[in-house]
Design an enzyme around this catalytic site. Sequence first.
Site, mmCIF file in Angstrom:
data_model
loop_
_atom_site.group_PDB
_atom_site.id
_atom_site.type_symbol
_atom_site.label_atom_id
_atom_site.label_comp_id
_atom_site.label_asym_id
_atom_site.label_seq_id
_atom_site.Cartn_x
_atom_site.Cartn_y
_atom_site.Cartn_z
ATOM 1 N N HIS A 180 -5.071 -7.615 6.323
ATOM 2 C CA HIS A 180 -5.897 -6.494 5.835
ATOM 3 C C HIS A 180 -6.760 -6.908 4.641
ATOM 4 C CE1 HIS A 180 -4.343 -3.160 8.292
ATOM 5 N NE2 HIS A 180 -3.169 -3.755 8.234
ATOM 6 N N GLU A 205 1.172 -5.982 9.145
ATOM 7 C CA GLU A 205 0.267 -6.269 10.265
ATOM 8 C C GLU A 205 -0.577 -7.523 10.054
ATOM 9 O OE1 GLU A 205 -0.604 -1.892 12.030
ATOM 10 O OE2 GLU A 205 -1.695 -2.342 10.191
ATOM 11 N N ASP A 257 -8.473 -3.026 1.582
ATOM 12 C CA ASP A 257 -8.254 -3.249 3.014
ATOM 13 C C ASP A 257 -9.509 -3.922 3.568
ATOM 14 O OD1 ASP A 257 -7.298 -2.920 5.801
ATOM 15 O OD2 ASP A 257 -5.866 -1.548 4.884
HETATM 16 C C1 ACM Z 1 0.941 0.472 7.997
HETATM 17 O O1 ACM Z 1 0.905 1.591 8.509
HETATM 18 N N1 ACM Z 1 0.214 -0.519 8.504
HETATM 19 C C2 ACM Z 1 1.764 0.195 6.841
#
Ligand code: ACM
Length: 635
Positions: free
Chosen positions: A277, A354, A203
């Site tokens: 991410h 995201e 991440d």
């Molecule tokens: C997530 O909670 N962004 C998969």
Amino acid sequence: MKKLSLLLCGCMAHLLSVAQTTKPALALIPQPVKVTQTTGEFVLPKTVVVEASSSADVANVTAYLKRKLSTATGVFVTVKSTAPTAPIRLVLNKTADTLIKTEGYKLSVTPKKVVIRANDAAGLFYGVQTFFQLLPKEVEGLEVAKGVKWAAPAVEITDYPRFGWRGLMFDVSRHFFTKAEVKQYIDAMVKYKFNLLHLHLTDDEGWRVEIKSLPRLTEVGSHNVKKVGQFGTFTPPTADEPRTYGGFYTQEDIKELVQYAKDRFVNILPEIDVPGHSLAAVVAYPELSCTPGADKYVVNSGEPFMDWSGPHNRAIVDNTLCPANEAVYTFMDKVITEVAQLFPFGYIHLGGDECAKNFWEQSDAIKGLMAKENLKTMSEVQAYFEKRLEKIVESKGKKFMGWDEIIEGGLGPNAAVMSWRGIQGGITAAKAGHEVVMSPTTFAYLDYMQSDRVNETKIYASLRLNKTYSWEPVPDSVDAHLIKGGQANLWTEQVYNIRQAEYMTWPRGMAIAEDVWSPKGTKNWDGFFSRVEKHFPRFDEAETKIAPSVYDPGFDATLNADSTLKITLTNEVNGLDTYYSFDNSFPDRFYPKYTAPIDAPKDATTLRVITYRGKKSIGRMVTMPLAELKSRIKK
Ligand code: ACM
């Protein structure tokens, strides 16, 4: 005197026979499919012979049984492949028992012996877990407990799981957890029959798995500046602050973890979260972003770098890989090749959640890709990326999985979807014939607060135990066989150590375990919670932390005409009494008891509450500033 002692003897005999015929309440989690209590109890002999096959899989079960029994009870355990009169027998069925299928078991406890039968070693392992739950709590202890009667009540159990995918996700990127801590996490989850550990390995805050062909991922991508406090609000680190916080798993570490998990019938699902991410990867290889530049990027330490305020999140610092760059696919091929070799599990999770698109929107390379591939939207650009990754994953003999955002621009042909933004993504994917694992925020996000935010580590949402327990993983109207199962997710932005990881996981993990194991339609909150409470001392014995948040009351307030507050308290657990004070002192059961909404005195500043069961205080004292309650009232 003689008469009296005869009378006493008679009474004692009566009491004893009552004691023997009254069946003890069992506290099994997850609730088995069928339990029939019979009479008497099995008492562990001083030396225990276990009869079990010596196959490698079953040897894992017997090793586990032997280790745990001898650690807690001190008894001497020997395992023999033929010992028909042994007090404990683990039997692999020669002809499959079609009722219990894979992972199921039948457990018979009689005063003479304990017999577990299953079609596979995993089933024997789960039978052993149930047997341990029948033994006194001290069996969970880390050293020999003295003065305990090691007895299990007689019972006949038939049990098998509702789903084959029963998972917990552990984010080891936002904070690094050592190999020993991951093992500790596995140790706790297998007691509740979870069989899948999803490791969120990469991440913006750190890349945690060694990729030998891309050494910079861990050389520079695995460490940030240590910050402590409220994640997301930290001051940007300065150039002279040491980037020494973090760590990563070497390939040898991963092999060890995979083996440790396998020995306990747990698969590890690796997740490499791309194309969003991805800041740690971009720091290591800035040329992989659409906005290259070697000096621009640092691994995030919890300073703000994303804007989450709008309908689409925007990156302040570009934390994405560039789908228009061929080098990205070469990079991903290398990563996936090594990940596929390291993790024997059949699926590789490649994130997809995201992903901010604002840097893509400004990129000429992306515009060129869109023209060339006839892509109309940024979601289609992401879908193009995901479909190429799916092909790479499949070329390594694995199945591709991603978060439900991968549906948005068009799903690849065989992609499996993990539904997290509620259940809709899972429904859409299942209706299109794709495999789905459900893990909706609404029921299964373990990073959410477990009671009122005045009492918890702050995060943006709450999820109480009873809500977690009310989860039905198969949405109405979808083909149940495409729902592979469910899992709960522990994100660790605000989880700095393993004790807090445990606090966030338990007791909600017990509810999730039951959601994904026990038959549909058998739920009963009061019954479940009475079993959960019997497990709390078992966690204490195991030195695993649990949250007491379930006992914290919920608060709701409205404004009276004179601007004072009318406060409603609710208890998640039935049968508790709540006592309160407004005078800044610490209430106990001699204080006013809450029976109906209460009016706060005009000048009071603080409400304190504590819950009791009868005369015993339970849970913790909660201090609620009235200004906080007032601020929650919608204008
Ligand atoms: C997530 O909670 N962004 C998969």
